[in-house]
Design an enzyme around this catalytic site. Structure first.
Site, PDB file in Angstrom:
ATOM      1  N   SER A 140       0.837  -1.196   0.000  1.00 30.59           N
ATOM      2  CA  SER A 140       0.000   0.000   0.000  1.00 30.59           C
ATOM      3  C   SER A 140       0.873   1.246   0.000  1.00 30.59           C
ATOM      4  O   SER A 140       2.042   1.208   0.399  1.00 30.59           O
ATOM      5  CB  SER A 140      -0.892   0.004   1.253  1.00 30.59           C
ATOM      6  OG  SER A 140      -1.535   1.250   1.449  1.00 30.59           O
ATOM      7  N   TYR A 153      -3.746  -1.404   9.700  1.00 32.25           N
ATOM      8  CA  TYR A 153      -3.564  -1.653   8.263  1.00 32.25           C
ATOM      9  C   TYR A 153      -2.159  -1.245   7.821  1.00 32.25           C
ATOM     10  O   TYR A 153      -1.458  -2.012   7.148  1.00 32.25           O
ATOM     11  CB  TYR A 153      -4.623  -0.869   7.502  1.00 32.25           C
ATOM     12  CG  TYR A 153      -4.553  -0.970   6.000  1.00 32.25           C
ATOM     13  CD1 TYR A 153      -5.117  -2.050   5.338  1.00 32.25           C
ATOM     14  CD2 TYR A 153      -3.953   0.035   5.239  1.00 32.25           C
ATOM     15  CE1 TYR A 153      -5.084  -2.137   3.946  1.00 32.25           C
ATOM     16  CE2 TYR A 153      -3.914  -0.044   3.856  1.00 32.25           C
ATOM     17  CZ  TYR A 153      -4.474  -1.129   3.219  1.00 32.25           C
ATOM     18  OH  TYR A 153      -4.441  -1.204   1.848  1.00 32.25           O
TER      19      TYR A 153
END
Length: 261
Positions: A140, A153
């Site tokens: 990410s 996350y």
């Protein structure tokens, strides 16, 4: 001639979003794809649409070792080998770090981080046995920076970059390249959970998210799953034959800096 002719690739989280577009693009480029997910109805429908000679669906909870073994069995029975993996499955939760329940933090680790680890550990020997291939991990934008309210996350995505680099070093001699895609904001259900709420207006919610990223992202828009799929294709195909152990940011310029306009 397709860029993935003769390849057999397992794609996790492939029933919708980025994984779905990766499955579609890889199949269009000549690959046989194993669509792995926990969303059985959507995954089975996608495999049926692509055709039995091109795609198969398997239920795969990436945090469960037994599910990974079942995926290997199905892939080899259907297509004879495995020489590619896209570790795409992941979950996102928004929460202030100090208010994040331990159960939620651990759930995100199990899917995002443990799932990627089990994928590498389970499929690397199969890819080696097939004569080599590729692993593409989905990290990410937040693997390279911080972002408020996605602490769990972001932690898992930082970990995935570490796994990618170590796996690339250990597996290079086995003919396996390992890289990571690092998407920024992408127009998928995961980044717009309100769109899944029956009580909300999906288009209104989507428009609000798009307007937000129009201001934040230098290119002035949110990314599309198809764009991420093209990067995964590049890292899976021969065009990236001298690349391994690297993170590839695809974020419309978001990580480049802060705009004052």
């Amino acid at each position: 001639m397709g860029k993935l002719d003769g390849r057999v690739v397992v794609i996790t989280g492939a029933s919708r979003g980025q994984g779905e577009q990766e499955a579609r693009l890889f199949a269009a480029e000549g690959a046989k794809v194993v669509i792995a997910d926990v969303l059985d109805g959507q995954g089975e429908a996608l495999a049926k649409e692509l055709g039995e000679d091109v795609a198969r669906y398997v239920h795969l909870d990436v945090s469960q070792e037994a599910d990974w073994q079942a995926a290997v069995t199905l892939a080899k029975e259907a297509f004879g080998k495995i020489d590619g993996l896209v570790n795409n499955a992941g979950i996102l939760r928004f929460n202030e770090l100090v208010n994040t329940p331990l159960e939620e933090f651990q759930q995100i680790i199990q899917v995002n981080q443990v799932g990627a680890f089990l994928g590498i550990r389970t499929l690397a020997p199969e890819i080696e046995a097939a004569g080599g291939g590729t692993i593409v991990n989905t990290a990410s934008y937040t693997a390279l920076t911080g972002m408020a309210y996605v602490g769990a996350y972001a932690a898992t995505k930082h970990a995935i970059l570490g796994l990618t680099r170590v796996a690339a070093m250990e597996l290079a001699a086995k003919g396996i390249r390992v890289n990571a895609v690092c998407p920024g904001a992408v127009d998928t259900p995961m980044t717009n959970p309100a769109a899944l709420d029956p009580a909300s207006d999906p288009e209104e919610s989507r428009a609000a998210v798009a307007e937000l990223y129009k201001k934040l992202v230098p290119l002035g828009r949110i990314g599309t799953p198809e764009e991420i799929a093209k990067l995964a294709l590049f890292l899976t195909g021969d065009d990236s034959s001298y690349i391994t152990g690297q993170p590839f940011v695809i974020d419309g310029g978001w990580l480049a800096g802060v705009s004052i306009i």
